[in-house]
Scaffold this active site. Structure first.
Site, PDB file in Angstrom:
ATOM      1  N   ASP A   1       1.013  -0.929  -0.025  1.00 10.88           N
ATOM      2  CA  ASP A   1       0.055  -0.065   0.850  1.00 10.88           C
ATOM      3  C   ASP A   1       0.519   1.354  -0.226  1.00 10.88           C
ATOM      4  O   ASP A   1       0.617   1.831   0.525  1.00 10.88           O
ATOM      5  CB  ASP A   1      -0.949  -0.259   1.576  1.00 10.88           C
ATOM      6  CG  ASP A   1      -1.945   1.039   1.427  1.00 10.88           C
ATOM      7  OD1 ASP A   1      -2.177   1.161  -0.116  1.00 10.88           O
ATOM      8  OD2 ASP A   1      -2.508   1.613   2.108  1.00 10.88           O
TER       9      ASP A   1
ATOM     10  N   CYS B   1     -25.667 -12.148  -3.092  1.00  9.01           N
ATOM     11  CA  CYS B   1     -25.511 -11.091  -1.798  1.00  9.01           C
ATOM     12  C   CYS B   1     -25.145  -9.585  -2.355  1.00  9.01           C
ATOM     13  O   CYS B   1     -24.443  -9.255  -2.923  1.00  9.01           O
ATOM     14  CB  CYS B   1     -24.620 -11.832  -0.797  1.00  9.01           C
ATOM     15  SG  CYS B   1     -24.152 -10.768   0.237  1.00  9.01           S
TER      16      CYS B   1
ATOM     17  N   CYS C   1     -23.575   0.371   3.382  1.00  8.59           N
ATOM     18  CA  CYS C   1     -22.562   1.423   3.237  1.00  8.59           C
ATOM     19  C   CYS C   1     -23.091   3.039   3.973  1.00  8.59           C
ATOM     20  O   CYS C   1     -24.894   3.332   3.326  1.00  8.59           O
ATOM     21  CB  CYS C   1     -22.258   1.244   2.183  1.00  8.59           C
ATOM     22  SG  CYS C   1     -21.107   3.307   2.346  1.00  8.59           S
TER      23      CYS C   1
ATOM     24  N   CYS D   1     -13.736   3.284   8.539  1.00 10.87           N
ATOM     25  CA  CYS D   1     -15.235   2.389   8.908  1.00 10.87           C
ATOM     26  C   CYS D   1     -15.438   1.299   8.336  1.00 10.87           C
ATOM     27  O   CYS D   1     -14.027   0.705   7.245  1.00 10.87           O
ATOM     28  CB  CYS D   1     -16.503   2.693   7.692  1.00 10.87           C
ATOM     29  SG  CYS D   1     -17.731   2.500   8.246  1.00 10.87           S
TER      30      CYS D   1
ATOM     31  N   CYS E   1     -19.056  -2.221   6.374  1.00 11.51           N
ATOM     32  CA  CYS E   1     -19.656  -3.712   4.447  1.00 11.51           C
ATOM     33  C   CYS E   1     -18.158  -4.296   4.785  1.00 11.51           C
ATOM     34  O   CYS E   1     -18.268  -6.097   4.553  1.00 11.51           O
ATOM     35  CB  CYS E   1     -18.511  -2.673   3.550  1.00 11.51           C
ATOM     36  SG  CYS E   1     -16.999  -1.940   3.020  1.00 11.51           S
TER      37      CYS E   1
END
Length: 356
Positions: free
Chosen positions: A132, A189, A196, A239, A242
């Site tokens: 990353d 699904c 969200c 967050c 999800c």
């Protein structure tokens, strides 16, 4: 190589090729729609993300790794525990992955150790490690190397480990046998899309980062859009919704390393307490943590939004009126102390929080 990887704390290893040309159209369309928001480096690097041999000349193969990050203390039903935090407005929520040590440092060091081990066996070779940290299509490379498939939330999903893991890569100038990709298992699904809070997942595998709470609280440097502030709730760094709702995360694995164990103060703390941190406190409590990269100013911005939301929602609904009044008073007092903060950004979000 699998055995060496596991000795270093990696859960899985794979190998992908460098021809990602089929991903270029989707990447270009995503950038053209502005879904990258303020992340200018995304557009600056353009299609280099999909061209490993341009990023590191001579690259022939990409070794990918997965490292699970759930803390050792994680118990069955952990998703329900995390969702319950959302019902306590005066408590600040830090994304699970960020509660321990900065994963960039952990993975980069261990990826280099893995490279050294390969060199001992095969002789010197050209390589470069990433996690990353550069224009790399991490999830795409991981999917092509059999680590999992792209979920509708855009994250990688594994039947054995859900999505609660970090990814890393080693670009090498060796022609290694490629791993077989796995099939997708999301079916019909749409739980991640439906849950969200800001509807940032605009379609399966399409994320508008400008609406994503992780982007807004971490990557975005300016004021948080007014219409999105109430939707952030008490999430102050990232967050997980999800991922928490995803059925595959019942298979999420605890980390083999202590690095990702929860740090004291980052779990279950009251917003007023976190908001009172001076810059020195912030630097001390976040030393070696991924949270430090946003800086004290954005930390205060995020918490001010959460405090405003807590005041609007009332304090913990499980408590009585006296308890709620006491928590509201504490929040108001903490905000008032920052009303004249030197930062325009902080002052603006404090003013919004107090405008109830």
């Amino acid at each position: 190589m699998q055995a060496w990887a596991r000795e270093l704390g990696f859960s899985q290893i794979g190998v992908a090729g460098v021809d990602l040309s089929s991903s270029e159209q989707g990447l270009s369309a995503w950038l053209a729609r502005g879904f990258h928001g303020d992340m200018g480096y995304m557009a600056a690097h353009g299609l280099k993300r999909a061209r490993p041999a341009e990023l590191v000349p001579g690259t022939v193969s990409v070794i990918t790794v997965r490292m699970d990050y759930l803390p050792a203390s994680t118990t069955p039903g952990w998703q329900a525990i995390e969702f319950d935090r959302l019902t306590r407005p005066a408590e600040g929520i830090v994304s699970v992955y960020a509660r321990g040590r900065d994963y960039h440092k952990v993975l980069r060091k261990r990826l280099q150790h893995l490279s050294d081990r390969i060199a001992q066996e095969l002789g010197p070779f050209g390589h470069r490690v990433f996690t990353d940290s550069a224009p790399v299509l991490e999830a795409e490379l991981a999917a092509r190397s059999g680590q999992g498939w792209r979920g509708k939330h855009t994250l990688l999903l594994s039947r054995e480990a859900g999505s609660m893991f970090f990814l890393g890569e080693i670009y090498v100038d060796l022609a290694l046998p490629l791993s077989e990709p796995v099939t997708e298992h999301c079916g019909s699904c749409s739980a991640c899309i439906d849950i969200c809070p800001t509807q940032a997942i605009v379609a399966p595998q399409q994320l508008d980062a400008r609406r994503c709470i992780s982007y807004l609280t971490i990557e975005h440097a300016g004021p948080i859009p007014l219409e999105l502030r109430p939707l952030i709730g008490n999430r102050i760094y990232g967050c997980d919704d999800c991922q928490l709702i995803c059925p595959w995360n019942k298979f999420a694995q605890r980390s083999a390393l202590p690095d990702f164990d929860e740090r004291q103060g980052l779990v279950g703390s009251q917003l007023a307490t976190l908001f009172a941190w001076t810059e020195e406190d912030f630097l001390r409590f976040t030393e070696g943590s991924p949270i430090r990269r946003i800086g004290h100013e954005r930390w205060l911005r995020n918490i001010a939004v959460a405090m405003g939301n807590a005041l609007r929602a009332g304090a913990d609904s499980a408590g009585g009126k006296a308890q709620r009044d006491g928590q509201d008073a504490e929040l108001l007092q903490a905000l008032a102390l920052r009303a004249s903060h030197p930062s325009v950004l902080v002052r603006e979000h404090v003013a919004w929080a107090l405008d109830i």
